[in-house]
Motif scaffolding. Structure first.
Motif, PDB file in Angstrom:
ATOM      1  N   ALA A   1       0.879  -1.231   0.381  1.00  0.00           N
ATOM      2  CA  ALA A   1       0.182  -0.032   0.133  1.00  0.00           C
ATOM      3  C   ALA A   1       0.760   1.113   0.190  1.00  0.00           C
ATOM      4  CB  ALA A   1      -0.596  -0.191   1.092  1.00  0.00           C
ATOM      5  N   MET A   2       2.507   1.313   0.818  1.00  0.00           N
ATOM      6  CA  MET A   2       3.293   2.544   0.733  1.00  0.00           C
ATOM      7  C   MET A   2       3.615   2.745   0.023  1.00  0.00           C
ATOM      8  SD  MET A   2       6.379   2.655   3.033  1.00  0.00           S
ATOM      9  CE  MET A   2       5.793   3.889   4.119  1.00  0.00           C
ATOM     10  N   VAL A   3       3.924   1.206  -1.417  1.00  0.00           N
ATOM     11  CA  VAL A   3       3.812   1.333  -2.609  1.00  0.00           C
ATOM     12  C   VAL A   3       3.539   2.249  -3.874  1.00  0.00           C
ATOM     13  CG1 VAL A   3       5.535   0.153  -4.520  1.00  0.00           C
ATOM     14  CG2 VAL A   3       6.172  -0.157  -1.884  1.00  0.00           C
ATOM     15  N   ALA A   4       2.277   1.401  -3.279  1.00  0.00           N
ATOM     16  CA  ALA A   4       0.801   2.036  -4.409  1.00  0.00           C
ATOM     17  C   ALA A   4       1.346   3.257  -4.637  1.00  0.00           C
ATOM     18  CB  ALA A   4      -0.357   1.512  -4.526  1.00  0.00           C
ATOM     19  N   GLY A   5       0.829   3.828  -2.563  1.00  0.00           N
ATOM     20  CA  GLY A   5       0.827   5.442  -2.780  1.00  0.00           C
ATOM     21  C   GLY A   5       2.022   6.340  -3.388  1.00  0.00           C
ATOM     22  N   LEU A   6       2.799   5.663  -3.571  1.00  0.00           N
ATOM     23  CA  LEU A   6       4.145   6.425  -3.278  1.00  0.00           C
ATOM     24  C   LEU A   6       4.402   6.590  -5.074  1.00  0.00           C
ATOM     25  CD1 LEU A   6       6.648   5.504  -0.882  1.00  0.00           C
ATOM     26  CD2 LEU A   6       6.090   7.835  -1.104  1.00  0.00           C
ATOM     27  N   ALA A   7       4.200   5.222  -5.985  1.00  0.00           N
ATOM     28  CA  ALA A   7       3.931   5.526  -7.437  1.00  0.00           C
ATOM     29  C   ALA A   7       2.596   6.578  -7.763  1.00  0.00           C
ATOM     30  CB  ALA A   7       3.505   4.340  -7.980  1.00  0.00           C
TER      31      ALA A   7
ATOM     32  N   LEU B   1      19.949   1.657   2.832  1.00  0.00           N
ATOM     33  CA  LEU B   1      19.337   0.332   2.021  1.00  0.00           C
ATOM     34  C   LEU B   1      18.042   0.724   2.013  1.00  0.00           C
ATOM     35  CD1 LEU B   1      20.791  -2.082   4.326  1.00  0.00           C
ATOM     36  CD2 LEU B   1      20.304  -2.228   2.220  1.00  0.00           C
ATOM     37  N   LEU B   2      16.980   0.764   2.961  1.00  0.00           N
ATOM     38  CA  LEU B   2      15.403   1.316   2.670  1.00  0.00           C
ATOM     39  C   LEU B   2      15.102   2.551   1.525  1.00  0.00           C
ATOM     40  CD1 LEU B   2      14.226   1.993   6.202  1.00  0.00           C
ATOM     41  CD2 LEU B   2      13.356  -0.198   5.161  1.00  0.00           C
ATOM     42  N   ILE B   3      15.903   3.346   1.198  1.00  0.00           N
ATOM     43  CA  ILE B   3      15.833   4.314   0.175  1.00  0.00           C
ATOM     44  C   ILE B   3      16.128   3.643  -1.468  1.00  0.00           C
ATOM     45  CG2 ILE B   3      17.453   5.743   0.174  1.00  0.00           C
ATOM     46  CD1 ILE B   3      14.518   7.212   0.310  1.00  0.00           C
ATOM     47  N   MET B   4      17.058   3.161  -0.765  1.00  0.00           N
ATOM     48  CA  MET B   4      17.032   2.200  -2.041  1.00  0.00           C
ATOM     49  C   MET B   4      16.332   1.083  -2.878  1.00  0.00           C
ATOM     50  SD  MET B   4      21.209   2.404  -2.449  1.00  0.00           S
ATOM     51  CE  MET B   4      21.707   1.383  -1.530  1.00  0.00           C
ATOM     52  N   LEU B   5      15.663   0.889  -1.444  1.00  0.00           N
ATOM     53  CA  LEU B   5      14.796  -0.585  -1.883  1.00  0.00           C
ATOM     54  C   LEU B   5      12.909   0.449  -1.916  1.00  0.00           C
ATOM     55  CD1 LEU B   5      15.067  -2.836   1.291  1.00  0.00           C
ATOM     56  CD2 LEU B   5      15.137  -3.702  -0.997  1.00  0.00           C
ATOM     57  N   LEU B   6      12.986   1.644  -1.376  1.00  0.00           N
ATOM     58  CA  LEU B   6      11.754   2.325  -1.941  1.00  0.00           C
ATOM     59  C   LEU B   6      12.055   2.275  -3.337  1.00  0.00           C
ATOM     60  CD1 LEU B   6      11.163   4.591   1.006  1.00  0.00           C
ATOM     61  CD2 LEU B   6       9.477   2.839   0.030  1.00  0.00           C
ATOM     62  N   ALA B   7      13.172   2.553  -4.238  1.00  0.00           N
ATOM     63  CA  ALA B   7      13.034   3.407  -5.514  1.00  0.00           C
ATOM     64  C   ALA B   7      12.634   1.717  -6.124  1.00  0.00           C
ATOM     65  CB  ALA B   7      14.813   3.577  -5.564  1.00  0.00           C
ATOM     66  N   LYS B   8      13.407   0.870  -5.355  1.00  0.00           N
ATOM     67  CA  LYS B   8      12.995  -1.088  -6.092  1.00  0.00           C
ATOM     68  C   LYS B   8      12.248  -0.760  -6.544  1.00  0.00           C
ATOM     69  CE  LYS B   8      13.379  -5.410  -5.781  1.00  0.00           C
ATOM     70  NZ  LYS B   8      13.833  -6.579  -4.739  1.00  0.00           N
ATOM     71  N   LYS B   9      10.768  -0.509  -5.486  1.00  0.00           N
ATOM     72  CA  LYS B   9      10.027  -1.444  -4.864  1.00  0.00           C
ATOM     73  C   LYS B   9       8.494   0.174  -6.493  1.00  0.00           C
ATOM     74  CE  LYS B   9       9.182  -4.181  -1.687  1.00  0.00           C
ATOM     75  NZ  LYS B   9       8.581  -6.017  -2.065  1.00  0.00           N
ATOM     76  N   ILE B  10       9.135   0.672  -6.148  1.00  0.00           N
ATOM     77  CA  ILE B  10       8.009   1.389  -7.000  1.00  0.00           C
ATOM     78  C   ILE B  10       8.764   1.911  -8.208  1.00  0.00           C
ATOM     79  CG2 ILE B  10       7.955   3.828  -8.012  1.00  0.00           C
ATOM     80  CD1 ILE B  10       8.813   4.848  -4.929  1.00  0.00           C
ATOM     81  N   ALA B  11       9.360   1.672  -8.676  1.00  0.00           N
ATOM     82  CA  ALA B  11       9.733   1.357 -10.259  1.00  0.00           C
ATOM     83  C   ALA B  11       9.528  -0.341 -10.563  1.00  0.00           C
ATOM     84  CB  ALA B  11      11.449   1.236 -10.287  1.00  0.00           C
TER      85      ALA B  11
ATOM     86  N   GLN C   1      10.159  14.721  -0.706  1.00  0.00           N
ATOM     87  CA  GLN C   1       9.449  14.799   0.753  1.00  0.00           C
ATOM     88  C   GLN C   1       8.850  13.401   0.782  1.00  0.00           C
ATOM     89  OE1 GLN C   1       7.630  18.317   1.085  1.00  0.00           O
ATOM     90  NE2 GLN C   1       9.240  19.555   1.739  1.00  0.00           N
ATOM     91  N   CYS C   2       7.948  13.536   0.092  1.00  0.00           N
ATOM     92  CA  CYS C   2       7.143  12.088  -0.134  1.00  0.00           C
ATOM     93  C   CYS C   2       8.492  10.795   0.367  1.00  0.00           C
ATOM     94  CB  CYS C   2       6.571  11.722  -1.716  1.00  0.00           C
ATOM     95  SG  CYS C   2       5.432  12.932  -2.152  1.00  0.00           S
ATOM     96  N   LEU C   3       9.625  10.828  -0.126  1.00  0.00           N
ATOM     97  CA  LEU C   3      10.151   9.584   0.181  1.00  0.00           C
ATOM     98  C   LEU C   3      10.139  10.298   1.930  1.00  0.00           C
ATOM     99  CD1 LEU C   3      12.715   9.307  -3.585  1.00  0.00           C
ATOM    100  CD2 LEU C   3      10.987   7.388  -2.398  1.00  0.00           C
ATOM    101  N   ALA C   4      11.269  10.467   2.007  1.00  0.00           N
ATOM    102  CA  ALA C   4      11.501  11.719   3.441  1.00  0.00           C
ATOM    103  C   ALA C   4      10.727  10.621   4.569  1.00  0.00           C
ATOM    104  CB  ALA C   4      12.057  12.326   3.993  1.00  0.00           C
ATOM    105  N   ALA C   5       9.146  11.322   3.944  1.00  0.00           N
ATOM    106  CA  ALA C   5       8.655  10.662   5.447  1.00  0.00           C
ATOM    107  C   ALA C   5       7.912   9.307   4.988  1.00  0.00           C
ATOM    108  CB  ALA C   5       7.186  11.295   4.590  1.00  0.00           C
ATOM    109  N   ALA C   6       8.025   8.795   3.604  1.00  0.00           N
ATOM    110  CA  ALA C   6       7.755   7.044   3.852  1.00  0.00           C
ATOM    111  C   ALA C   6       8.903   7.076   4.258  1.00  0.00           C
ATOM    112  CB  ALA C   6       7.729   6.455   2.114  1.00  0.00           C
ATOM    113  N   LEU C   7      10.037   6.917   4.357  1.00  0.00           N
ATOM    114  CA  LEU C   7      11.350   6.260   5.178  1.00  0.00           C
ATOM    115  C   LEU C   7      11.271   6.708   6.176  1.00  0.00           C
ATOM    116  CD1 LEU C   7      14.861   4.995   4.396  1.00  0.00           C
ATOM    117  CD2 LEU C   7      15.193   7.641   4.809  1.00  0.00           C
TER     118      LEU C   7
END
Length: 193
Positions: free
Chosen positions: A102-108, A148-158, A123-129
């Motif tokens: 759900a977090m990934v879908a919201g960020l996407a 790790l988490l910021i790069m994983l967020l990038a991976k999940k969103i992509a 700021q969206c990434l910072a809040a999720a992190l």
């Protein structure tokens, strides 16, 4: 992507961070964004050619170093960045489950808004992190966990929306350069030592 000018013979921060994120994402072979990632990798400025790449004549690139050939600082640093990226990807596999779909879908969804500024994306990434950091083990190094988490967020969103790879890549590189660049420099330097 604008590169910062470096006074030394090493890589600039922007390039180092771009290579780190690229290497991290390339370590995710079963992702939905591999074609977009390959295109992005070819567009990174100053990129060195790798041994397994096809050249324009259809042959594979091969390099036979002479005994007198000396590896430059930037080549050593680039290889160190790739090694760090692979190591982080292996560690990241353990944290990946902490990122909710759900977090990934919201960020996407937010990243899909073309009028959203780069600062708003960051700021969206910072809040999720910040949310994710509250769920991570306290025994892990704080900066390593953030990276790790910021790069994983990038991976999940992509992976969720491959068309967003360029935007999430650029925003993630900016975020890392603004918040974690000293840690990245130290990781790379430790790998080179």
């Amino acid at each position: 992507m604008d590169l910062k000018v470096s006074n030394g013979t090493g890589l600039g921060d922007e390039r180092t961070t771009s290579l780190l994120l690229l290497g991290f994402l390339q370590s995710c072979p079963h992702s939905c964004f591999q074609r977009e990632l390959e295109t992005l990798g070819h567009e990174l400025p100053g990129r060195l050619v790798h041994d397994d790449e096809l050249q324009t004549d259809g042959n594979r690139y091969s390099h036979f170093p002479s005994a007198a050939a000396v590896e430059t600082d930037s080549e050593r640093q680039e290889e160190a960045v790739r090694d760090v990226a692979r190591q982080l990807a292996q560690i990241g596999d353990r944290l990946e489950g902490s990122i909710r779909p759900a977090m990934v879908a919201g960020l996407a969804s937010r990243f899909s808004i073309r009028s959203l500024s780069e600062e708003d994306r960051r700021q969206c990434l910072a809040a999720a992190l910040e949310q994710l950091m509250q769920t991570c083990p306290a025994d892990m190094d704080h900066e390593k966990t953030q990276l790790l988490l910021i790069m994983l967020l990038a991976k999940k969103i992509a992976d969720h929306s491959p068309a967003l790879l360029r935007d999430i890549f650029r925003t993630t590189v900016t975020f890392i350069n603004q918040n974690l660049i000293t840690y990245v420099r130290n990781l790379v330097q430790n790998e080179m030592d």
